[in-house]
Design an enzyme around this catalytic site. Structure first.
Site, short mmCIF file in Angstrom:
data_model
loop_
_atom_site.label_atom_id
_atom_site.label_comp_id
_atom_site.label_asym_id
_atom_site.label_seq_id
_atom_site.Cartn_x
_atom_site.Cartn_y
_atom_site.Cartn_z
N HIS A 38 0.84 -1.20 0.00
CA HIS A 38 0.00 0.00 0.00
C HIS A 38 0.88 1.26 0.00
O HIS A 38 0.58 2.24 -0.67
CB HIS A 38 -0.88 0.04 1.25
CG HIS A 38 -1.89 -1.08 1.35
ND1 HIS A 38 -1.82 -2.04 2.33
CD2 HIS A 38 -2.98 -1.37 0.62
CE1 HIS A 38 -2.83 -2.88 2.20
NE2 HIS A 38 -3.56 -2.51 1.17
N LYS A 150 -1.00 -6.09 -8.04
CA LYS A 150 -1.29 -7.27 -7.23
C LYS A 150 -2.68 -7.81 -7.55
O LYS A 150 -2.90 -9.01 -7.64
CB LYS A 150 -1.18 -6.89 -5.75
CG LYS A 150 -1.87 -7.81 -4.76
CD LYS A 150 -1.10 -9.07 -4.59
CE LYS A 150 -1.59 -10.01 -3.51
NZ LYS A 150 -2.99 -10.07 -3.25
N ASP A 151 -3.63 -6.91 -7.70
CA ASP A 151 -5.01 -7.29 -8.06
C ASP A 151 -5.20 -6.94 -9.53
O ASP A 151 -5.84 -5.95 -9.87
CB ASP A 151 -5.98 -6.54 -7.15
CG ASP A 151 -5.72 -6.86 -5.68
OD1 ASP A 151 -6.18 -7.91 -5.23
OD2 ASP A 151 -5.01 -6.09 -5.01
N GLN A 154 -8.66 -6.70 -11.10
CA GLN A 154 -9.31 -5.50 -10.55
C GLN A 154 -8.81 -4.24 -11.24
O GLN A 154 -9.59 -3.33 -11.55
CB GLN A 154 -9.02 -5.44 -9.05
CG GLN A 154 -9.42 -4.15 -8.37
CD GLN A 154 -9.24 -4.23 -6.89
OE1 GLN A 154 -10.01 -4.88 -6.21
NE2 GLN A 154 -8.22 -3.59 -6.36
N MET A 185 2.88 -9.09 -1.02
CA MET A 185 2.35 -8.56 0.24
C MET A 185 0.84 -8.47 0.16
O MET A 185 0.28 -8.13 -0.89
CB MET A 185 2.94 -7.18 0.51
CG MET A 185 4.40 -7.26 0.82
SD MET A 185 5.08 -5.62 1.10
CE MET A 185 6.79 -6.08 1.34
N ARG A 188 -4.13 -10.09 3.90
CA ARG A 188 -4.61 -11.43 4.27
C ARG A 188 -3.45 -12.38 4.63
O ARG A 188 -3.71 -13.45 5.20
CB ARG A 188 -5.44 -12.04 3.14
CG ARG A 188 -6.80 -11.37 3.00
CD ARG A 188 -7.72 -12.12 2.04
NE ARG A 188 -9.11 -11.67 2.13
CZ ARG A 188 -9.69 -10.84 1.27
NH1 ARG A 188 -9.02 -10.37 0.24
NH2 ARG A 188 -10.95 -10.49 1.43
#
Ligand code: AMP
Length: 279
Positions: A38, A150-151, A154, A185, A188
């Site tokens: 993040h 990472k997503d 999305q 990273m 979760r």
């Protein structure tokens, strides 16, 4: 260290952002439990403008009833300290009622990049994501919005959403931040018991192996099957998908064509991990 202010309503958010409009504003949408992935988004935002707002909202509509909405880590005070060190300007942390008032009846729903992969296993997921991302982009009206590779699916969904709704924002993609053993990273990852964490660390090697096999001539279908079997051998309990797709449309490939992307979702115990890599 000055902690960034927290806005909890859309009205407060807009009031706080308004003096910064002339210089440009970046928004980093998150669900909190912040880690260095993040913070890489915040750093990429800071390269573009001094005014970076981070939203922290565990969005109920992207979780199915059996999923981890209630147990999802919520660490606002620690997040705020990390964001102070990263020089973020503002946190938007609304209550669910602010984003989903009584009688809420509007959903943003996509086909295109939202079809298949995650949707096969989490059919509710991208409607929830698209709805909250649209709401956040309308609320903050940022010049830039940062999303992690990472997503990956999305990210393509968000790009499609912004194009289709003519939202005046530039979507910036940030590469996957990884632990030293290559595990992407993720908030979760905190769910993983020590033995599970060891298994999770093997995902990266399996993905690289799938890609190098294709580079040596193994076909796409065979490489995908190899990847799924290798994850089981590595200790994963189940594999949702190991898929080689067109990197721009996510269309399935039977013959390798560039640019392609390898996307994986697999489970260890109760934890579901997703990851992806350029092929
Ligand atoms: P989340 O809080 O998991 O919803 O993620 C918020 C944003 O951070 C999304 O755009 C994610 O893709 C991005 N993100 C999460 N983990 C990583 C990572 N390891 N590397 C890069 N971006 C990430």
């Amino acid at each position: 260290m000055t902690l960034p202010a927290i806005a909890t309503t859309v009205a407060e958010l807009r009031r706080a952002l308004s003096p910064w409009r002339k210089d440009g504003i970046a928004l980093v949408p998150t669900m909190g439990a912040l880690h260095d992935g993040h913070l890489a988004l915040v750093a990429a935002a800071k390269e573009r403008t001094p005014h970076v707002a981070v939203s922290i909202f565990v969005n109920p509509t992207q979780f199915a009833p059996h999923e981890d909405f209630n147990s999802y880590p919520r660490t606002l005070e620690a997040d705020r300290e990390k964001l102070a060190r990263a020089n973020a300007s503002l946190i938007f942390a609304p209550f669910a009622r602010e984003m989903y008032p009584d009688g809420f009846a509007t959903t943003v729903s996509l086909k295109g990049p939202a079809m298949g992969l995650e949707t096969d296993f989490r059919p509710h997921f991208f409607d929830g994501v698209a709805t909250i991302v649209a709401k956040l982009l309308i609320a903050a009206a940022p010049d830039y919005a940062m999303f992690g590779e990472k997503d990956y699916q999305q990210l393509l969904v968000v790009r499609r959403l912004v194009q289709d709704l003519n939202l005046p924002v530039e979507i910036i993609a940030v590469p996957v931040a990884r632990e030293s053993d290559g595990l992407a990273m993720s908030s979760r990852n905190a769910y993983l018991a020590p033995a599970e964490r060891v298994v999770a660390g093997r995902l990266n090697g399996v993905m690289k192996d799938v890609i190098s096999r294709m580079a040596r001539g193994t076909g796409v279908v065979e490489a995908q099957a190899f990847g799924a079997a290798a994850l089981k051998d590595a200790g994963f309990d189940s594999v949702d998908y190991v898929a080689v797709r067109d990197a721009q449309t996510l269309a399935p490939l039977t013959v390798l064509q560039e640019p392609a992307r390898l996307l994986v979702a697999a489970r260890i115990g109760k934890t579901r991990l997703i990851d992806n890599m350029a092929v």
